[in-house]
Design a protein around this motif. Sequence first.
Motif, PDB file in Angstrom:
ATOM      1  N   ARG A 103       0.806  -1.216   0.000  1.00  0.00           N
ATOM      2  CA  ARG A 103       0.000   0.000   0.000  1.00  0.00           C
ATOM      3  C   ARG A 103       0.837   1.262   0.000  1.00  0.00           C
ATOM      4  O   ARG A 103       0.323   2.362  -0.237  1.00  0.00           O
ATOM      5  CB  ARG A 103      -0.919   0.012   1.228  1.00  0.00           C
ATOM      6  CG  ARG A 103      -1.878  -1.153   1.309  1.00  0.00           C
ATOM      7  CD  ARG A 103      -2.720  -1.115   2.564  1.00  0.00           C
ATOM      8  NE  ARG A 103      -3.491   0.116   2.657  1.00  0.00           N
ATOM      9  CZ  ARG A 103      -3.464   0.947   3.689  1.00  0.00           C
ATOM     10  NH1 ARG A 103      -2.674   0.688   4.712  1.00  0.00           N
ATOM     11  NH2 ARG A 103      -4.197   2.036   3.718  1.00  0.00           N
ATOM     12  N   ALA A 104       2.137   1.141   0.271  1.00  0.00           N
ATOM     13  CA  ALA A 104       2.992   2.309   0.428  1.00  0.00           C
ATOM     14  C   ALA A 104       3.310   2.959  -0.913  1.00  0.00           C
ATOM     15  O   ALA A 104       3.335   2.302  -1.953  1.00  0.00           O
ATOM     16  CB  ALA A 104       4.282   1.916   1.133  1.00  0.00           C
ATOM     17  N   VAL A 105       3.563   4.259  -0.883  1.00  0.00           N
ATOM     18  CA  VAL A 105       3.983   5.001  -2.073  1.00  0.00           C
ATOM     19  C   VAL A 105       5.202   5.833  -1.718  1.00  0.00           C
ATOM     20  O   VAL A 105       5.446   6.152  -0.552  1.00  0.00           O
ATOM     21  CB  VAL A 105       2.865   5.931  -2.599  1.00  0.00           C
ATOM     22  CG1 VAL A 105       1.660   5.133  -3.058  1.00  0.00           C
ATOM     23  CG2 VAL A 105       2.477   6.975  -1.560  1.00  0.00           C
ATOM     24  N   VAL A 106       5.982   6.161  -2.733  1.00  0.00           N
ATOM     25  CA  VAL A 106       7.107   7.070  -2.573  1.00  0.00           C
ATOM     26  C   VAL A 106       6.669   8.444  -3.048  1.00  0.00           C
ATOM     27  O   VAL A 106       6.043   8.572  -4.109  1.00  0.00           O
ATOM     28  CB  VAL A 106       8.338   6.603  -3.378  1.00  0.00           C
ATOM     29  CG1 VAL A 106       9.458   7.640  -3.292  1.00  0.00           C
ATOM     30  CG2 VAL A 106       8.825   5.251  -2.861  1.00  0.00           C
ATOM     31  N   MET A 107       6.974   9.454  -2.257  1.00  0.00           N
ATOM     32  CA  MET A 107       6.707  10.834  -2.640  1.00  0.00           C
ATOM     33  C   MET A 107       8.031  11.559  -2.806  1.00  0.00           C
ATOM     34  O   MET A 107       8.946  11.390  -1.995  1.00  0.00           O
ATOM     35  CB  MET A 107       5.858  11.543  -1.585  1.00  0.00           C
ATOM     36  CG  MET A 107       4.503  10.925  -1.353  1.00  0.00           C
ATOM     37  SD  MET A 107       3.597  11.806  -0.053  1.00  0.00           S
ATOM     38  CE  MET A 107       3.480  13.436  -0.758  1.00  0.00           C
ATOM     39  N   ALA A 108       8.132  12.359  -3.854  1.00  0.00           N
ATOM     40  CA  ALA A 108       9.287  13.246  -4.056  1.00  0.00           C
ATOM     41  C   ALA A 108       8.774  14.674  -3.961  1.00  0.00           C
ATOM     42  O   ALA A 108       7.777  15.022  -4.599  1.00  0.00           O
ATOM     43  CB  ALA A 108       9.933  12.995  -5.409  1.00  0.00           C
ATOM     44  N   ALA A 109       9.422  15.471  -3.146  1.00  0.00           N
ATOM     45  CA  ALA A 109       8.960  16.847  -2.919  1.00  0.00           C
ATOM     46  C   ALA A 109      10.103  17.823  -3.136  1.00  0.00           C
ATOM     47  O   ALA A 109      11.261  17.533  -2.818  1.00  0.00           O
ATOM     48  CB  ALA A 109       8.422  16.996  -1.500  1.00  0.00           C
ATOM     49  N   GLN A 110       9.741  18.967  -3.682  1.00  0.00           N
ATOM     50  CA  GLN A 110      10.687  20.071  -3.839  1.00  0.00           C
ATOM     51  C   GLN A 110      10.047  21.301  -3.224  1.00  0.00           C
ATOM     52  O   GLN A 110       8.978  21.726  -3.640  1.00  0.00           O
ATOM     53  CB  GLN A 110      11.021  20.303  -5.305  1.00  0.00           C
ATOM     54  CG  GLN A 110      12.188  21.249  -5.523  1.00  0.00           C
ATOM     55  CD  GLN A 110      12.656  21.260  -6.960  1.00  0.00           C
ATOM     56  OE1 GLN A 110      11.853  21.225  -7.876  1.00  0.00           O
ATOM     57  NE2 GLN A 110      13.963  21.286  -7.164  1.00  0.00           N
ATOM     58  N   SER A 111      10.710  21.852  -2.201  1.00  0.00           N
ATOM     59  CA  SER A 111      10.118  22.955  -1.450  1.00  0.00           C
ATOM     60  C   SER A 111      11.211  23.856  -0.921  1.00  0.00           C
ATOM     61  O   SER A 111      12.311  23.400  -0.602  1.00  0.00           O
ATOM     62  CB  SER A 111       9.275  22.412  -0.291  1.00  0.00           C
ATOM     63  OG  SER A 111       8.916  23.427   0.614  1.00  0.00           O
TER      64      SER A 111
END
Length: 516
Positions: A301-309
């Motif tokens: 069920r897990a997902v990888v998130m990539a964030a730029q902030s």
Amino acid sequence: MLVSETVANVLNLPHLRLELFAGEGGLQRTVSWAHASDLDSPWDWMAGGELLMRNGRTLPRDGRAQAKLLHGCADAGASGIVIGEDHQTPPLTDELAAAAEERALAVLTVPYSVSFAALARAVADATSGEAPVRVGQIERIYGALRDALGGRTGESPTARLGRDLGCRLLLLDTSTGNPVEPAAPAPEDALRSALLAEVRAHDGRIPGVLHVPLADGTTALAVEVPAEEPTVLLAVRLPGADTSLLHHLATAAAVETAHQGMLREHERRLGGELLARLFDMGIDATAADRELAAAGIDPARAVVMAAQSDDSAGQRDLHLALGRRRIPHLLLRSGELLYALVGDAWPGIEAVRQKLGPDAALGVSAAAGTPGRLPAARREAVWALSLARKAPGRISRYGEETTFTVLRSTEEAQVLVDRVLGPLLAYDAHHGTELTASLETFLQHRRSWQRTAAALSVHKQTVMYRMQRVEQLTGRTLAETADITDLWLAFQARALLSGAPTPASPRSSDASGSAG
């Protein structure tokens, strides 16, 4: 309280020259101290037992507004209201008198010539007998904190102090109502709902004291605790409703919260190291399953998130926000990007968005499925992130419909890179040259020999030689629009796969020739 000072006793002090306007039924209320305030809602800074002192010139003129002031103070447990009379004091209305009689809350007046300082001093002197009790309570507060942080007890300071003081103390997250300490028992649903409702009613801004009505007709008191994440200390049945004692408790709670934050930071670092090994396939399948299970994460069920902030504070405290929401996660900072493996997609996305702010770009992978697919999920998240920068809401999920129809997946992007740039990359790797980087710089500088040479710190003739070699190896001509398009898209795909910023598009006005 050891000393039972009442409103009637204060009224009878001759040097204060107080007079009763209305609310005779409240004269036996106990006074803990005198509190001066001209705020519109002074009850937000009361815990109970205060004798409110109000300048007459700030008193509302409207009768309904005067009655509202009295009802608010009565709800907060005030012992009475003293109104200082001066030439600007409006008439005290029948509505105020009726409210005072209805709520049995005394309204007193004091002449302009008598200072509020004299009244406050009189109350302080009259209640000085309880000072030893308060000192003992404060000593217990900091003693419990010292013992807990020194490892002399496994019990949290908040839990111990609640038991010692004969009340119930809860250290809670303001946004969710969850305990700050993961092992602490959660408040019952009714108490949590009542707290969150009061927080919403104040637009998330906690006043001096937040009054939380309970189902049994009593009122719990909450005060803000300084912390990275919004935090309150909720006290149920606090003896004497002493705001001074409550704020001492909040100070101790702040130290406890900071200690919890250090423990969470250690966990975050260990989680980052694990996620790095998972991305690099530096851990075998059995160990990966075991470590993820210990973190509460189901890969299916897990997902990888990539964030730029640009919000460094939001990134720093993200692990606290996710932890307080009970969202299993691992975080890793790599280069310009922040990666999060979250065990539950949509609550995780919502929490990350709220913490990093609306300007952050978020890319979300498909479900990981297995630990072995996490490197691919990372590429998917980076791919989605590149599209999120231009998407409404600055968020994109891998596999959603996009305008980049020629680059629909990481697999297609890799094929394009191999087909167009593969010969250059192989040549550079074998000969130690920089043809690929030179070509990318050449395209970014609109195929200008002079600007490219300056950017690469080489001679113009060197750039010309390198571009001739590029044409030989790729079979493409740098004067042809179609070939330029292929090369630019290949660099676009390569940047998407690596997570680097995508190269700027060559301008159409330069498609047919190069500038000198």
